[in-house]
Design a protein around this motif. Sequence first.
Motif, short mmCIF file in Angstrom:
data_model
loop_
_atom_site.label_atom_id
_atom_site.label_comp_id
_atom_site.label_asym_id
_atom_site.label_seq_id
_atom_site.Cartn_x
_atom_site.Cartn_y
_atom_site.Cartn_z
N PRO A 230 1.64 9.01 4.24
CA PRO A 230 1.54 9.31 5.67
C PRO A 230 0.10 9.11 6.16
O PRO A 230 -0.85 9.31 5.41
N ASP A 231 -0.03 8.71 7.41
CA ASP A 231 -1.35 8.38 7.95
C ASP A 231 -2.37 9.49 7.75
O ASP A 231 -3.55 9.21 7.48
N ASP A 232 -1.94 10.74 7.89
CA ASP A 232 -2.90 11.84 7.78
C ASP A 232 -3.19 12.24 6.34
O ASP A 232 -3.94 13.19 6.09
N LYS A 233 -2.62 11.50 5.37
CA LYS A 233 -2.85 11.81 3.96
C LYS A 233 -3.64 10.71 3.25
O LYS A 233 -3.86 10.79 2.04
N VAL A 234 -4.06 9.69 4.00
CA VAL A 234 -4.71 8.54 3.37
C VAL A 234 -5.98 8.93 2.65
O VAL A 234 -6.17 8.65 1.45
N LEU A 235 -6.89 9.57 3.37
CA LEU A 235 -8.18 9.89 2.76
C LEU A 235 -8.04 10.90 1.64
O LEU A 235 -8.66 10.75 0.57
N SER A 236 -7.23 11.93 1.84
CA SER A 236 -7.08 12.94 0.79
C SER A 236 -6.44 12.34 -0.45
O SER A 236 -6.81 12.70 -1.58
N THR A 237 -5.50 11.41 -0.28
CA THR A 237 -4.89 10.76 -1.44
C THR A 237 -5.91 9.90 -2.17
O THR A 237 -6.00 9.94 -3.41
N ALA A 238 -6.70 9.13 -1.42
CA ALA A 238 -7.73 8.30 -2.04
C ALA A 238 -8.75 9.16 -2.78
O ALA A 238 -9.18 8.82 -3.90
N MET A 239 -9.14 10.27 -2.18
CA MET A 239 -10.11 11.15 -2.83
C MET A 239 -9.53 11.79 -4.09
O MET A 239 -10.24 11.99 -5.08
N SER A 240 -8.25 12.11 -4.06
CA SER A 240 -7.60 12.68 -5.24
C SER A 240 -7.57 11.67 -6.39
O SER A 240 -7.88 12.01 -7.54
#
Length: 256
Positions: free
Chosen positions: A180-190
Amino acid sequence: MNLVLSETPQPQVGLITLNRPNARNALSFALRQELVDALATFAQDDSIRCVVLTGGPHVFAAGADLKQLGETGSVEMLRLGVERYWLSIAAFPKPLIAAVNGLALGGGFELAMHADIVVAGASAQFGLPEVKVGLMPGGGGTQRLPRAVGKFAAMRYLLTGDTMSAEEAHRLCLVSDIVPDDKVLSTAMSIAGRIASRAPLAVRQVKEAVLAGADAPLDAALRIERKGVQVLMGSEDKAEGIRAFLEKRDPRFQGR
């Protein structure tokens, strides 16, 4: 105003954000230089083991700065040696994750293709539209895209300038994960955090072997892989990793 922002939001992970929101992060020469400088700083920092590159929550990068290109002639382009920016990005030795929201077009798409992992939002769009304005990709698009997806799939987009959805990019193996668009950065950081917890020397050797062997004959590429294994056999991290496995605990890798 800084055109590129650098920070360390979590241990061992660097974050670089393109910062020309009013120009949809158009890749001006000045922005490219700041990006190269930011990557060089992280490359030299032993505490950083992985880097995430983003354009923010709305757009990754909509391409080159067309106004600037319109004012640049062929002799000036040759004098500037713009290829040096791309060569520096390609030579970045640590894992690089592109976190893509919104548009990744032209140079923005080429920038994403320089990454090792691409996390895209569900509404992200990718494309190389240079033929629509009388140009052609100049950051590796005519070479990296065919190598990634094959001649016929690449030509479909190179010759029309059409954009592709995140879903199509994933189908063509140009995107590692769609979220989901609002999870892009958090997923990449994870993902970056997990990479940062692995043995740094082993991670670097994996990246080097994949990139150096990509265009080599199989026997030569396998020799690159074997040399990497041989180098790692003498590392302190290899001894620590095996010891931690046998002792059923988390390893403490030092990059030595």
